[in-house]
Design a protein around this motif. Sequence first.
Motif, PDB file in Angstrom:
ATOM      1  N   PRO A  89       0.805  -1.229   0.000  1.00 42.38           N
ATOM      2  CA  PRO A  89       0.000   0.000   0.000  1.00 42.38           C
ATOM      3  C   PRO A  89       0.844   1.288   0.000  1.00 42.38           C
ATOM      4  O   PRO A  89       0.307   2.376  -0.208  1.00 42.38           O
ATOM      5  N   LEU A  90       2.155   1.159   0.231  1.00 43.28           N
ATOM      6  CA  LEU A  90       3.010   2.322   0.394  1.00 43.28           C
ATOM      7  C   LEU A  90       3.801   2.685  -0.865  1.00 43.28           C
ATOM      8  O   LEU A  90       4.275   3.813  -1.003  1.00 43.28           O
ATOM      9  N   VAL A  91       3.938   1.742  -1.785  1.00 46.15           N
ATOM     10  CA  VAL A  91       4.763   1.942  -2.974  1.00 46.15           C
ATOM     11  C   VAL A  91       4.168   3.026  -3.869  1.00 46.15           C
ATOM     12  O   VAL A  91       2.981   2.998  -4.191  1.00 46.15           O
ATOM     13  N   GLU A  92       5.021   3.993  -4.294  1.00 46.46           N
ATOM     14  CA  GLU A  92       4.541   5.111  -5.108  1.00 46.46           C
ATOM     15  C   GLU A  92       5.343   5.295  -6.392  1.00 46.46           C
ATOM     16  O   GLU A  92       4.807   5.316  -7.486  1.00 46.46           O
ATOM     17  N   SER A  93       6.680   5.462  -6.254  1.00 50.29           N
ATOM     18  CA  SER A  93       7.486   5.796  -7.421  1.00 50.29           C
ATOM     19  C   SER A  93       8.932   5.376  -7.206  1.00 50.29           C
ATOM     20  O   SER A  93       9.455   5.447  -6.084  1.00 50.29           O
ATOM     21  N   LYS A  94       9.588   4.953  -8.303  1.00 49.43           N
ATOM     22  CA  LYS A  94      10.997   4.585  -8.209  1.00 49.43           C
ATOM     23  C   LYS A  94      11.873   5.787  -7.854  1.00 49.43           C
ATOM     24  O   LYS A  94      13.007   5.621  -7.426  1.00 49.43           O
ATOM     25  N   LEU A  95      11.330   6.996  -8.016  1.00 52.88           N
ATOM     26  CA  LEU A  95      12.089   8.204  -7.676  1.00 52.88           C
ATOM     27  C   LEU A  95      12.102   8.472  -6.180  1.00 52.88           C
ATOM     28  O   LEU A  95      13.026   9.105  -5.663  1.00 52.88           O
ATOM     29  N   LEU A 136      17.738   3.442  -8.521  1.00 54.67           N
ATOM     30  CA  LEU A 136      17.774   4.785  -7.953  1.00 54.67           C
ATOM     31  C   LEU A 136      17.782   4.772  -6.426  1.00 54.67           C
ATOM     32  O   LEU A 136      18.420   5.610  -5.792  1.00 54.67           O
ATOM     33  N   GLY A 137      17.086   3.820  -5.837  1.00 53.06           N
ATOM     34  CA  GLY A 137      17.065   3.733  -4.375  1.00 53.06           C
ATOM     35  C   GLY A 137      18.301   3.095  -3.784  1.00 53.06           C
ATOM     36  O   GLY A 137      18.571   3.238  -2.595  1.00 53.06           O
ATOM     37  N   LEU A 185      24.552  -1.606 -18.410  1.00 58.35           N
ATOM     38  CA  LEU A 185      24.571  -0.457 -17.505  1.00 58.35           C
ATOM     39  C   LEU A 185      23.358   0.429 -17.761  1.00 58.35           C
ATOM     40  O   LEU A 185      23.247   1.055 -18.817  1.00 58.35           O
ATOM     41  N   GLY A 186      22.445   0.476 -16.807  1.00 59.25           N
ATOM     42  CA  GLY A 186      21.229   1.263 -16.959  1.00 59.25           C
ATOM     43  C   GLY A 186      21.476   2.753 -16.760  1.00 59.25           C
ATOM     44  O   GLY A 186      22.369   3.168 -16.028  1.00 59.25           O
ATOM     45  N   ILE A 187      20.649   3.563 -17.428  1.00 61.15           N
ATOM     46  CA  ILE A 187      20.735   5.016 -17.283  1.00 61.15           C
ATOM     47  C   ILE A 187      20.491   5.430 -15.842  1.00 61.15           C
ATOM     48  O   ILE A 187      21.153   6.324 -15.304  1.00 61.15           O
ATOM     49  N   ASP A 188      19.538   4.772 -15.187  1.00 64.24           N
ATOM     50  CA  ASP A 188      19.246   5.129 -13.799  1.00 64.24           C
ATOM     51  C   ASP A 188      20.373   4.733 -12.860  1.00 64.24           C
ATOM     52  O   ASP A 188      20.577   5.357 -11.815  1.00 64.24           O
ATOM     53  N   VAL A 189      21.153   3.703 -13.228  1.00 59.36           N
ATOM     54  CA  VAL A 189      22.323   3.331 -12.425  1.00 59.36           C
ATOM     55  C   VAL A 189      23.392   4.409 -12.529  1.00 59.36           C
ATOM     56  O   VAL A 189      24.014   4.793 -11.529  1.00 59.36           O
ATOM     57  N   ILE A 190      23.615   4.910 -13.734  1.00 57.87           N
ATOM     58  CA  ILE A 190      24.582   6.001 -13.936  1.00 57.87           C
ATOM     59  C   ILE A 190      24.187   7.203 -13.092  1.00 57.87           C
ATOM     60  O   ILE A 190      25.021   7.806 -12.404  1.00 57.87           O
TER      61      ILE A 190
END
Length: 337
Positions: free
Chosen positions: A68-74, A97-98, A127-132
């Motif tokens: 119920p708490l999950v919202e966004s990877k950001l 990202l987290g 290598l993902g963009i979000d990892v960079i």
Amino acid sequence: MKIAIISVSKKGQKVALDLKDKLDGDSTIIKTDLYHKNVKKYFPILFYEYDAIVAIMASGILIRSIAPLVESKLTDPAIVNIDDNANFVISTLSGHLGGANDLTNKISKLIGATPVITTSTDVNERLGIDVIAKDLYLSIDRPKEILYFNKAILEGREISFTVNPNKDFGYLFDYLNEKTHKIDVSIYYSSKVDENKILVSLDEHEMTLTEKKIVAGIGCRRGKECGEIYKGLKKSMTDLNLPISRVNMLSSAEIKKDEQGILKLSRELEIPVSFVDLEKLKLFESKDVAKSEFVKSKFGINGVCEPSALIMAGFDSKLIYKKTSYDGVTIAIAVSC
């Protein structure tokens, strides 16, 4: 990273105590707090108060608690799941990202467990963009484009990075060269791109990665030489897997404004240094700052390196490297949000 460790069984509680003891010795871990049982009560609080939650319990309990708490990877915290016997460490939420994937690998090494990571780019050694963005402390202006770019990377397509020719992006190029995971990148230069930004493009898709401000706070005994301070800074940045060139500013208290070692370090690294007024330091409050009784008795402030770094990194900034001593030199690193 601020971590909450929550367990539900006596065996899990022992794992939690052992893990906390190991994590507390890591300068990149700002603090670790322990919680036991009452998962329905604690999770809604921990989810918004910590950068990461390590849940030592069955995966079913964990998933039902966070669903119920999950919202966004950001914005979602890193969630890592460990079984009661500490056999497996599972990256469950916000792997990139987290930082859950990195935390999973760190914890698995500390407790001798098997890491479980399922993100597509990682399992395919891409290598993902979000990892960079996460590794280099860059913000992403169009997070919805992450999926498109990462899919293209998985397909082996070439991504374009465009940067300003007047800005030294050596840290980015070194990072890309040193990474074992694959990414096909072409580099372009354009004065139309802001100096602190990286334009990522493919076909008609674009996103911009913007440098977050990284500030290295420095405290030192009187007369410490430049080389001694540099060693401490170098070690701190190495622990963060970052080159010193990624630092945007050095900082200290105004009582250090005539320290030749700090001033020389600023000149040699070509990184500006700012000295924070004592009055600002006296007024500054943060639960994450380690308080020094010696500094308090002598100057009326709680500390030098941590508060000066946080102040100069800006409002709502956070520590990514807690106060660490190196033979008369103290270093702390803060980043803007």
